[in-house]
Design a protein around this motif. Sequence first.
Motif, short mmCIF file in Angstrom:
data_model
loop_
_atom_site.label_atom_id
_atom_site.label_comp_id
_atom_site.label_asym_id
_atom_site.label_seq_id
_atom_site.Cartn_x
_atom_site.Cartn_y
_atom_site.Cartn_z
N UNK A 46 -43.72 7.74 62.04
CA UNK A 46 -43.43 6.66 62.65
C UNK A 46 -41.59 6.11 62.95
N UNK A 47 -41.13 7.23 62.45
CA UNK A 47 -39.73 6.83 62.58
C UNK A 47 -39.21 6.26 61.10
N UNK A 48 -37.69 6.52 60.70
CA UNK A 48 -37.28 6.39 59.43
C UNK A 48 -37.82 6.79 58.58
N UNK A 49 -38.45 6.34 57.40
CA UNK A 49 -39.84 6.91 56.16
C UNK A 49 -41.24 5.95 56.28
N UNK A 50 -41.52 5.04 57.42
CA UNK A 50 -42.81 5.21 57.97
C UNK A 50 -44.09 5.80 58.47
N UNK A 51 -44.51 5.60 58.06
CA UNK A 51 -46.42 6.69 58.54
C UNK A 51 -47.40 6.00 58.79
N UNK A 52 -48.44 6.10 59.74
CA UNK A 52 -49.18 5.40 60.38
C UNK A 52 -50.61 7.04 59.81
N UNK A 53 -51.42 6.22 59.05
CA UNK A 53 -52.80 7.32 58.21
C UNK A 53 -53.68 6.88 59.54
N UNK A 54 -54.35 7.27 60.38
CA UNK A 54 -55.46 6.38 60.76
C UNK A 54 -57.07 7.12 60.37
N UNK A 55 -57.45 6.57 60.40
CA UNK A 55 -58.96 6.85 60.09
C UNK A 55 -59.94 6.62 61.36
N UNK A 56 -60.93 8.13 61.66
CA UNK A 56 -61.32 7.82 63.08
C UNK A 56 -62.81 8.23 62.54
N UNK A 57 -63.31 8.03 61.63
CA UNK A 57 -64.55 8.96 61.42
C UNK A 57 -64.82 9.20 59.54
N UNK A 58 -65.82 8.80 59.29
CA UNK A 58 -66.35 9.76 58.34
C UNK A 58 -67.72 10.94 58.84
N UNK A 59 -67.96 11.01 57.72
CA UNK A 59 -69.32 12.32 57.17
C UNK A 59 -69.96 12.16 56.53
N UNK A 60 -71.74 11.46 56.82
CA UNK A 60 -72.83 11.42 55.06
C UNK A 60 -73.68 12.54 55.49
#
Length: 187
Positions: A46-60
């Motif tokens: 996301x710029x500089x030392x920033x990041x964004x972790x995104x979760x859309x789903x999981x499986x079971x």
Amino acid sequence: MSAQAKTTEPTVVNGINVDDLFALIETVRSDPAKGGTDWRVATTWQGQARSRAEIESYGIGGKKVPRRFAIDIDEPLELGGSNSFANPQEHLIAALNACMTVGYVAQCAVRGITLESLVIETDGKIDLRGFLGIDPAVPAGYENLNYTVRIKGNGTKAQFAEVHDAVMATSPNFYNVSRPVTLKPTL
């Protein structure tokens, strides 16, 4: 007066539906494929030392379950960041603590132990000489993490010791952090 089916309330201890938990245990015991889970996180700079972790789903059990979350991550000013969010190490420790918290709550619930409070405090040291590539003999990460569990409820010391042992034996993140996990990188 007509006969009606009697419905019973679920057994809930510490906010955990114990009936559902035991049903899940029996389902996985009788059909191990139902116990398979798949986890995925996509992280974008996301710029500089920033990041964004995104979760859309999981499986079971072979089924994809939608769930949307975003986790913003940064570094302190002193490490090149803007200090806007917790850094990766804090997220790692938070994930370890959160996973063990679920374990303590669930292990107590299935034993009928009602909790009043639960706090897990974890700390560790990282020598920046490893992370910065200054000294290849210095590990880039933690050599050890220390954690203290403060638990209070209607259980005995022996019961809480049993719960503690069970959490260490079954917590996925305790397992992940306490043992080498093979990473298979692709660029």
